[in-house]
Design an enzyme around this catalytic site. Structure first.
Site, PDB file in Angstrom:
ATOM      1  N   ASP A   1      14.330   2.680   6.926  1.00 27.22           N
ATOM      2  CA  ASP A   1      13.444   2.098   5.906  1.00 27.22           C
ATOM      3  C   ASP A   1      14.240   1.457   4.769  1.00 27.22           C
ATOM      4  OD1 ASP A   1      11.439   3.179   7.394  1.00 27.22           O
ATOM      5  OD2 ASP A   1      10.419   4.165   5.731  1.00 27.22           O
TER       6      ASP A   1
ATOM      7  N   GLY B   1       3.511   3.872   5.340  1.00 26.19           N
ATOM      8  CA  GLY B   1       4.530   3.449   6.296  1.00 26.19           C
ATOM      9  C   GLY B   1       4.995   2.016   6.121  1.00 26.19           C
ATOM     10  N   LEU B   2       4.666   1.413   4.968  1.00 27.20           N
ATOM     11  CA  LEU B   2       5.129   0.037   4.743  1.00 27.20           C
ATOM     12  C   LEU B   2       6.317   0.003   3.784  1.00 27.20           C
ATOM     13  CD1 LEU B   2       1.784  -1.996   4.581  1.00 27.20           C
ATOM     14  CD2 LEU B   2       3.263  -1.555   6.523  1.00 27.20           C
ATOM     15  N   GLY B   3       6.918   1.158   3.580  1.00 26.68           N
ATOM     16  CA  GLY B   3       8.149   1.189   2.800  1.00 26.68           C
ATOM     17  C   GLY B   3       7.946   1.118   1.301  1.00 26.68           C
TER      18      GLY B   3
ATOM     19  N   PRO C   1       0.834  -1.204   0.000  1.00 26.56           N
ATOM     20  CA  PRO C   1       0.000   0.000   0.000  1.00 26.56           C
ATOM     21  C   PRO C   1       0.874   1.261   0.000  1.00 26.56           C
ATOM     22  CG  PRO C   1      -0.763  -1.559   1.668  1.00 26.56           C
ATOM     23  CD  PRO C   1       0.524  -2.097   1.128  1.00 26.56           C
ATOM     24  N   VAL C   2       0.506   2.215  -0.844  1.00 27.89           N
ATOM     25  CA  VAL C   2       1.333   3.418  -1.021  1.00 27.89           C
ATOM     26  C   VAL C   2       1.141   4.377   0.162  1.00 27.89           C
ATOM     27  CG1 VAL C   2       1.673   5.446  -2.504  1.00 27.89           C
ATOM     28  CG2 VAL C   2       1.285   3.217  -3.523  1.00 27.89           C
TER      29      VAL C   2
ATOM     30  N   ALA D   1      10.722   3.153  -0.699  1.00 27.70           N
ATOM     31  CA  ALA D   1      12.057   2.539  -0.644  1.00 27.70           C
ATOM     32  C   ALA D   1      12.073   1.230  -1.431  1.00 27.70           C
ATOM     33  CB  ALA D   1      12.462   2.288   0.806  1.00 27.70           C
TER      34      ALA D   1
HETATM   35  O1  PMV Z   1       6.490   6.206   8.308  1.00 27.74           O
HETATM   36  P1  PMV Z   1       7.575   5.193   8.111  1.00 27.74           P
HETATM   37  O2  PMV Z   1       7.192   3.794   8.320  1.00 27.74           O
HETATM   38  O3  PMV Z   1       8.404   5.448   6.898  1.00 27.74           O
HETATM   39  O4  PMV Z   1       8.552   5.326   9.367  1.00 27.74           O
HETATM   40  C1  PMV Z   1       9.359   6.370   9.599  1.00 27.74           C
HETATM   41  C2  PMV Z   1      10.094   6.100  10.864  1.00 27.74           C
HETATM   42  C3  PMV Z   1      10.503   7.377  11.586  1.00 27.74           C
HETATM   43  O5  PMV Z   1      11.314   6.960  12.674  1.00 27.74           O
HETATM   44  C4  PMV Z   1       9.289   8.107  12.113  1.00 27.74           C
HETATM   45  C5  PMV Z   1      11.288   8.283  10.671  1.00 27.74           C
HETATM   46  C6  PMV Z   1      12.652   7.751  10.273  1.00 27.74           C
HETATM   47  O6  PMV Z   1      13.190   8.276   9.294  1.00 27.74           O
HETATM   48  O7  PMV Z   1      13.194   6.864  10.925  1.00 27.74           O
END
Ligand code: PMV
Length: 311
Positions: free
Chosen positions: A150, A103-105, A99-100, A108
């Site tokens: 990430d 926070g699941l990368g 999923p875009v 990256a």
């Molecule tokens: O939102 P995500 O899953 O890409 O997580 C970022 C994690 C943070 O610690 C909030 C930011 C970082 O760059 O580490």
């Protein structure tokens, strides 16, 4: 001739936000969801093009940079410049089941899959450290001040114990971890919450610094508990980590509600994962409770869940 490469999604288990400020964090790959890049030879004289299927976008990769360039175009140029080869006229399809923007990368992973496929197609041997460094450059351009966790977990595709600026450490998983990953359906850009936490830290360095320290201590304990396979203790650490993230003002009423629903349905513990205020949460459950926890989180308002077993 067609060349394919993939990269997994990822999830942060412990230590988000504090990791930006030098504390350890733990993240694991989510191999069930992946980004894939397929390189096809282009037409003679044509320009390099990337079809980003999930974004329904065609990206033309120009030899000269433009301000409006998409991250995947910048990444392609970075690769060829790094290795001193001309920009090819490939036609590249990038698609993903991650999923875009949740926070699941996904970003990256798309960059990693693309750079892997391009280097294979160009007959370039790219070692994992160089690949990680290039993907990190792209993360920096598009996500403000990322810690690098990430790209590291996505590129290495291994559980990582990550401390900013230090060599990565991996670790064994002592007993399978059954996770429910749930999407709140609320988009919340990580660079905004990272910026807000930084501002809070500047206003109240002592109070916020102490929270970062406690989160760091949770990550260190969590690593031991993962190695030992002590899932009940890990659940308690998740609860504590979530409470500290709430103190950093990166939770939300919905995240708190979903975390409570997971715990009432029998999870060992649950917490937001990633940038917060939206995005994802994770619940660690006994195997027999996974379905019940997943249903409870959805009934409480999550848009969808992904079940993952880490072993
Ligand atoms: O939102 P995500 O899953 O890409 O997580 C970022 C994690 C943070 O610690 C909030 C930011 C970082 O760059 O580490």
């Amino acid at each position: 001739m067609e060349v394919t490469a993939t990269a997994p999604g990822k999830i942060i288990l412990f230590g988000e936000h504090a990791v930006v400020h030098g504390q350890p964090a733990i993240a694991v790959p989510l191999p069930a969801v992946r980004a894939t890049a397929v390189v096809h030879p282009g037409r003679p004289g044509g320009r390099m093009m990337i079809i980003a299927a999930n974004l329904a976008r065609t990206i033309v990769v120009n030899a000269a940079p433009r301000r409006s360039d998409h991250a995947l175009a910048v990444a392609s140029r970075l690769l060829v410049e790094h290795f001193g080869v001309p920009l090819p006229n490939f036609y590249v399809l990038v698609h993903s089941t991650i999923p875009v923007a949740s926070g699941l990368g996904s970003g990256a992973a798309a960059t990693t899959a693309l750079l892997r496929a391009l280097s294979k197609a160009l007959d370039i041997t790219i070692d994992v450290e160089t690949l990680n460094a290039l993907v990190y450059e792209i993360e920096k351009l598009y996500h403000g001040t990322p810690s690098g966790i990430d790209n590291t977990v996505v590129v290495y595709e291994q559980p990582v114990y990550f401390v900013r600026g230090q060599p990565i450490e991996t670790f064994a998983i002592g007993a399978p971890l059954h996770l429910v990953v749930a999407d709140t359906g609320v988009a919340s850009p990580t660079h905004v919450t990272v910026g807000d936490v930084r501002a809070l830290f500047e206003r109240e360095p002592q109070r916020i610094g102490a929270i970062f320290d406690r989160i760091g201590s949770i990550s260190r304990q969590a690593r031991e508990k993962i190695v030992q396979g002590d899932v009940a203790a890990l659940g308690r650490l998740m609860q504590q980590n979530h409470a500290l993230l709430r103190d950093l003002a990166v939770s939300s009423a919905l995240l708190d509600k979903l975390v409570a629903a997971a715990e009432s349905a029998g999870a060992y513990g649950a917490k937001l994962s990633g940038g917060g205020r939206g995005g994802n949460l994770i619940a660690l459950t006994p195997p027999e409770a996974t379905a019940r926890v997943s249903e409870a989180i959805q009934a409480a308002g999550a848009r969808r869940t992904i079940l993952a077993t880490l072993s």
